[in-house]
Design a protein around this motif. Structure first.
Motif, PDB file in Angstrom:
ATOM      1  N   GLN A 368       0.822  -1.211   0.000  1.00  0.00           N
ATOM      2  CA  GLN A 368       0.000   0.000   0.000  1.00  0.00           C
ATOM      3  C   GLN A 368       0.854   1.259   0.000  1.00  0.00           C
ATOM      4  OE1 GLN A 368      -2.526  -1.482   3.516  1.00  0.00           O
ATOM      5  NE2 GLN A 368      -4.063  -0.595   2.179  1.00  0.00           N
ATOM      6  N   GLY A 369       2.019   1.168  -0.577  1.00  0.00           N
ATOM      7  CA  GLY A 369       2.923   2.300  -0.658  1.00  0.00           C
ATOM      8  C   GLY A 369       3.989   2.036  -1.698  1.00  0.00           C
ATOM      9  N   PRO A 370       4.892   3.000  -1.945  1.00  0.00           N
ATOM     10  CA  PRO A 370       5.832   2.890  -3.064  1.00  0.00           C
ATOM     11  C   PRO A 370       7.246   2.454  -2.703  1.00  0.00           C
ATOM     12  CG  PRO A 370       5.729   5.154  -2.328  1.00  0.00           C
ATOM     13  CD  PRO A 370       4.837   4.364  -1.398  1.00  0.00           C
ATOM     14  N   VAL A 371       7.525   2.106  -1.452  1.00  0.00           N
ATOM     15  CA  VAL A 371       8.918   1.881  -1.040  1.00  0.00           C
ATOM     16  C   VAL A 371       9.532   0.692  -1.767  1.00  0.00           C
ATOM     17  CG1 VAL A 371      10.442   1.358   0.899  1.00  0.00           C
ATOM     18  CG2 VAL A 371       8.548   2.970   1.204  1.00  0.00           C
ATOM     19  N   MET A 545       5.121  -9.503   9.761  1.00  0.00           N
ATOM     20  CA  MET A 545       4.438  -9.152   8.512  1.00  0.00           C
ATOM     21  C   MET A 545       5.413  -9.213   7.347  1.00  0.00           C
ATOM     22  SD  MET A 545       1.703  -6.089   9.156  1.00  0.00           S
ATOM     23  CE  MET A 545       0.968  -6.423   7.549  1.00  0.00           C
ATOM     24  N   LEU A 546       4.911  -9.698   6.225  1.00  0.00           N
ATOM     25  CA  LEU A 546       5.644  -9.707   4.963  1.00  0.00           C
ATOM     26  C   LEU A 546       4.884  -8.830   3.985  1.00  0.00           C
ATOM     27  CD1 LEU A 546       8.008 -11.048   3.308  1.00  0.00           C
ATOM     28  CD2 LEU A 546       6.289 -12.706   2.529  1.00  0.00           C
ATOM     29  N   PHE A 547       5.557  -7.814   3.462  1.00  0.00           N
ATOM     30  CA  PHE A 547       4.944  -6.931   2.475  1.00  0.00           C
ATOM     31  C   PHE A 547       5.287  -7.404   1.063  1.00  0.00           C
ATOM     32  CE2 PHE A 547       4.289  -2.575   4.750  1.00  0.00           C
ATOM     33  CZ  PHE A 547       3.086  -3.027   5.232  1.00  0.00           C
ATOM     34  N   THR A 548       4.318  -7.254   0.170  1.00  0.00           N
ATOM     35  CA  THR A 548       4.506  -7.525  -1.255  1.00  0.00           C
ATOM     36  C   THR A 548       4.383  -6.216  -2.024  1.00  0.00           C
ATOM     37  OG1 THR A 548       3.593  -9.754  -1.032  1.00  0.00           O
ATOM     38  CG2 THR A 548       3.645  -8.828  -3.223  1.00  0.00           C
ATOM     39  N   ARG A 549       5.187  -6.083  -3.038  1.00  0.00           N
ATOM     40  CA  ARG A 549       5.256  -4.845  -3.814  1.00  0.00           C
ATOM     41  C   ARG A 549       3.891  -4.451  -4.395  1.00  0.00           C
ATOM     42  NH1 ARG A 549       9.918  -4.984  -8.090  1.00  0.00           N
ATOM     43  NH2 ARG A 549       9.016  -7.058  -8.387  1.00  0.00           N
ATOM     44  N   CYS A 550       3.624  -3.166  -4.353  1.00  0.00           N
ATOM     45  CA  CYS A 550       2.380  -2.586  -4.861  1.00  0.00           C
ATOM     46  C   CYS A 550       2.711  -1.764  -6.104  1.00  0.00           C
ATOM     47  CB  CYS A 550       1.775  -1.697  -3.771  1.00  0.00           C
ATOM     48  SG  CYS A 550       0.171  -0.978  -4.121  1.00  0.00           S
ATOM     49  N   GLY A 551       2.038  -2.035  -7.210  1.00  0.00           N
ATOM     50  CA  GLY A 551       2.320  -1.329  -8.463  1.00  0.00           C
ATOM     51  C   GLY A 551       1.609   0.006  -8.578  1.00  0.00           C
ATOM     52  N   ASN A 552       1.628   0.575  -9.774  1.00  0.00           N
ATOM     53  CA  ASN A 552       0.973   1.861 -10.056  1.00  0.00           C
ATOM     54  C   ASN A 552       1.370   2.950  -9.065  1.00  0.00           C
ATOM     55  OD1 ASN A 552      -0.364   1.179 -12.397  1.00  0.00           O
ATOM     56  ND2 ASN A 552      -2.280   0.642 -11.395  1.00  0.00           N
ATOM     57  N   GLY A 553       2.675   3.020  -8.775  1.00  0.00           N
ATOM     58  CA  GLY A 553       3.161   4.072  -7.892  1.00  0.00           C
ATOM     59  C   GLY A 553       2.858   3.838  -6.430  1.00  0.00           C
ATOM     60  N   GLY A 554       2.401   2.633  -6.074  1.00  0.00           N
ATOM     61  CA  GLY A 554       2.079   2.339  -4.682  1.00  0.00           C
ATOM     62  C   GLY A 554       0.654   2.684  -4.302  1.00  0.00           C
ATOM     63  N   ILE A 555      -0.197   2.950  -5.283  1.00  0.00           N
ATOM     64  CA  ILE A 555      -1.587   3.318  -4.999  1.00  0.00           C
ATOM     65  C   ILE A 555      -2.328   2.145  -4.376  1.00  0.00           C
ATOM     66  CG2 ILE A 555      -3.806   3.935  -6.067  1.00  0.00           C
ATOM     67  CD1 ILE A 555      -2.210   5.454  -8.189  1.00  0.00           C
ATOM     68  N   SER A 556      -3.082   2.411  -3.314  1.00  0.00           N
ATOM     69  CA  SER A 556      -3.915   1.388  -2.684  1.00  0.00           C
ATOM     70  C   SER A 556      -5.206   2.038  -2.216  1.00  0.00           C
ATOM     71  CB  SER A 556      -3.162   0.756  -1.515  1.00  0.00           C
ATOM     72  OG  SER A 556      -3.899  -0.308  -0.953  1.00  0.00           O
ATOM     73  N   HIS A 557      -6.155   1.212  -1.711  1.00  0.00           N
ATOM     74  CA  HIS A 557      -7.492   1.705  -1.378  1.00  0.00           C
ATOM     75  C   HIS A 557      -8.085   2.407  -2.597  1.00  0.00           C
ATOM     76  CE1 HIS A 557      -7.359   1.736   3.332  1.00  0.00           C
ATOM     77  NE2 HIS A 557      -7.248   0.542   2.809  1.00  0.00           N
ATOM     78  N   ASN A 558      -7.891   1.798  -3.743  1.00  0.00           N
ATOM     79  CA  ASN A 558      -8.219   2.441  -5.006  1.00  0.00           C
ATOM     80  C   ASN A 558      -8.318   1.344  -6.065  1.00  0.00           C
ATOM     81  OD1 ASN A 558      -7.485   3.727  -7.676  1.00  0.00           O
ATOM     82  ND2 ASN A 558      -7.365   5.565  -6.420  1.00  0.00           N
ATOM     83  N   PRO A 559      -9.222   1.472  -7.042  1.00  0.00           N
ATOM     84  CA  PRO A 559      -9.311   0.452  -8.087  1.00  0.00           C
ATOM     85  C   PRO A 559      -8.012   0.257  -8.864  1.00  0.00           C
ATOM     86  CG  PRO A 559     -11.252   1.862  -8.144  1.00  0.00           C
ATOM     87  CD  PRO A 559     -10.294   2.497  -7.179  1.00  0.00           C
ATOM     88  N   LEU A 560      -7.102   1.241  -8.836  1.00  0.00           N
ATOM     89  CA  LEU A 560      -5.823   1.117  -9.539  1.00  0.00           C
ATOM     90  C   LEU A 560      -4.811   0.262  -8.778  1.00  0.00           C
ATOM     91  CD1 LEU A 560      -5.337   4.766 -10.869  1.00  0.00           C
ATOM     92  CD2 LEU A 560      -5.975   2.733 -12.186  1.00  0.00           C
ATOM     93  N   GLU A 561      -5.132  -0.139  -7.559  1.00  0.00           N
ATOM     94  CA  GLU A 561      -4.235  -1.001  -6.788  1.00  0.00           C
ATOM     95  C   GLU A 561      -3.899  -2.254  -7.598  1.00  0.00           C
ATOM     96  OE1 GLU A 561      -4.992  -1.907  -2.418  1.00  0.00           O
ATOM     97  OE2 GLU A 561      -5.690  -3.749  -3.382  1.00  0.00           O
TER      98      GLU A 561
END
Length: 588
Positions: A368-371, A545-561
């Motif tokens: 849920q972020g771009p890191v 917790m294990l984080f998995t990469r989020c695409g589209n610039g890290g956009i989440s809580h959004n249909p572009l997630e």
């Protein structure tokens, strides 16, 4: 035809290595040439990282040349049949060779606008997150959206798309068959079609969509080989039993409710991937030295009743029974909603688990972020979940005529709010994990020719350290009082949330980190600024917790997630390695 293998690539002469990878990066054999010196690669993931590192360390001109080596989508080279075999197949997979006249005209228009703005062609991995191909409509929508980016951001996004194209091509070269990723992506898509709304994904607590989602998750758990039930608060619980009946329980999972118009992977990834792993273990007849429970927590987002962590708080024994009388926007109480769905609210207290029965809790979640995205890493280890303080602030000034009231005689509530926004930004900038946000700002009954007499705003202050967060809250609240006193503004504050930070278990973190390194990837640790069910579970057991990469610039809580099947695969391999190395010896 002989299949190329990773051992072949590791052992062949450099010239053969370069030749084998010639089509992976478009017209850019220098990438494989520089990566050859880093052989042998312990895994395909390590090879991908090495190739990406070459590009990352290349000069700006070399990176720009790499982008310019790619063809336009449905451009003149494609029409003339001048693309590489790889590009031809990729564009055909998304039907770009079958564009309608309108689609073709639109693509040519976008190509021209994009080239004029950025000076390099638009690059998109048209085979998409699953590797099977995006629709032409999705490609055109993405093209139009990314035209709004700045030049540097778009260049970095194009480089990421180049790496995704290379990843798909490597998979084809090595005949890779993903074990977990495709199933996870397909099931996320299936759940994404179950919504309270006609468009987009909304799944709020105990709505028809929520109940259907729970039933579907339970079906998949049973099919994977788990004993499954839906408990009194709506959690979907599947147990993959150990050989020893008295073994303790490792819990994993996440939430299946969503925000309004949310993404398909938030929460759900952490349920679907463990189900896929259990199915794999069960098909092999492999049992773990502990009971593994996969939990789809019924509610984490607080959309319908403004009570968060309802599912996980029931398991920790901290469910607030007063929330049962809370009513939604239609006046339906939580108690009535549960009863109508066939649940017994009086049985919620019996859900609570004994800490002695648990080995721990591990949650997989999209970042849920771009890191991770910016670092080119598919997964990362979470160090802590930031604590959060949230407030609603109401400011009261005097509404008066915008033309006749001198500037030094105004009691402008919106001007005070603007100063507060800047105060929050100044106090929270450059201080490590501390972040502050004014996410809601409203001028009720505002008018263009009236000085605002009222203003409402929200405060959200987060940090990994509770001490740091609370110190910032004290300073900001004191600053608000000073601003209001100086401006003659009344203030009212309501505390909405006070959640302590939840540090992750160093022991479990190290085990996740070791599993990442065993997969051939570097361990990378990062903070979670978002709240998760692991925060609640930390009250009764160790968490990781294990984080998995989020695409589209890290956009989440959004249909572009978005995310990819390959990243889900990597997360699955890491989590599987973690499970296989965890034992039930602690405390015995």
């Amino acid at each position: 035809m002989n299949t190329t293998t990773l051992p072949d690539l590791n052992s062949c002469p450099p010239a053969a290595f370069i030749d084998a990878l010639r089509g992976i990066y478009e017209h850019s054999p220098w990438i494989a040439e520089r990566a050859a010196a880093h052989r042998p690669f312990p895994s395909l993931a390590a090879l991908k990282q090495a190739l990406q590192a070459v590009v990352a360390h290349a000069s700006h001109d070399e990176q720009l040349a790499l982008l310019r080596a790619h063809p336009e989508l449905a451009g003149k080279a494609a029409i003339a049949g001048q693309l590489t075999a790889e590009s031809t197949g990729e564009q055909a997979a998304s039907g770009l060779d079958r564009c309608s006249p309108e689609e073709y005209a639109r693509l040519q228009e976008l190509n021209a606008q994009y080239g004029e703005k950025f000076g390099f062609p638009f690059i998109l991995a048209v085979k998409g997150p699953t590797g099977r191909g995006l629709s032409r409509a999705a490609i055109i929508a993405t093209f139009a959206r990314r035209l709004e980016n700045g030049i540097e951001d778009e260049m970095q996004e194009c480089l990421r798309q180049v790496h995704r194209i290379a990843e798909i091509r490597l998979n084809a070269l090595l005949a890779v068959q993903l074990r977990f990723g495709p199933q996870v992506m397909d099931r996320a898509e299936a759940l994404g079609a179950i919504s309270d709304a006609d468009e987009g994904l909304t799944c709020a607590y105990m709505t028809p969509a929520h109940q259907r989602t729970a039933i579907q998750l339970a079906e998949w758990m049973r099919a994977a080989g788990m004993d499954t039930h839906i408990d009194a608060v709506g959690n979907v619980v599947g147990r993959y039993a150990a050989a020893q009946a008295d073994a303790r329980v490792l819990m994993t999972g996440s939430h299946y409710d969503t925000v309004r118009n949310g993404g398909k992977y938030d929460g759900r990834l952490g349920i679907l991937l463990p189900i896929a792993l259990v199915q794999y273990l069960n098909e092999r007849g492999e049992r773990l030295p502990f009971h593994l429970e996969v939990v789809g927590f019924a509610e984490e987002e607080g959309v319908r009743y403004r009570g968060t962590f309802l599912g996980s708080s029931a398991i920790t024994g901290h469910f607030d029974a007063a929330l049962l009388e809370q009513r939604d926007a239609d006046g339906v109480s939580m108690r009535d909603a549960l009863t109508a769905a066939g649940h017994d609210p009086s049985a919620i207290s019996a859900i609570a688990r004994s800490p002695d029965s648990l080995l721990g809790f591990v949650e997989l979640h999209i970042e849920q972020g771009p890191v991770l995205l910016q670092r080119g890493l598919p997964v990362g280890v979470v160090t802590a979940i930031a604590g959060s303080s949230r407030y609603l602030v109401e400011l009261g000034g005097v509404a008066s005529h915008a033309g006749t009231t001198p500037m030094d005689m105004r009691r402008d509530a919106a001007a005070a709010a603007a100063e507060i926004v800047l105060l929050v930004e100044q106090r929270c900038s450059g201080r490590g994990s501390l972040v502050g946000t004014v996410g809601q700002l409203e001028v009720p009954s505002g008018s263009v020719n009236v000085i605002p007499g009222q203003c409402r705003l929200s405060l959200d202050i987060r940090a990994a350290s509770d001490e740091e967060r609370l110190a910032a809250v004290d300073d900001i609240l004191a600053g608000i009082s000073a601003i209001c006193a100086r401006r003659g503004i009344g203030e009212k504050l309501w505390k909405l949330v006070e959640a302590d930070a939840a540090p992750c278990s160093p022991r479990l973190m190290d085990m996740l980190g070791a599993a990442i390194e065993d997969s051939g990837l570097p361990r990378f640790d990062l903070l979670s600024g978002a709240g998760h069910d692991a925060m609640e579970m930390a009250k009764i057991t160790e968490v990781a917790m294990l984080f998995t990469r989020c695409g589209n610039g890290g956009i989440s809580h959004n249909p572009l997630e978005t995310m990819t099947a390959d990243d889900a695969e990597v997360a699955g391999e890491v989590l599987l390695g973690f499970l296989r190395h965890l034992d039930d010896s602690r405390g015995k």
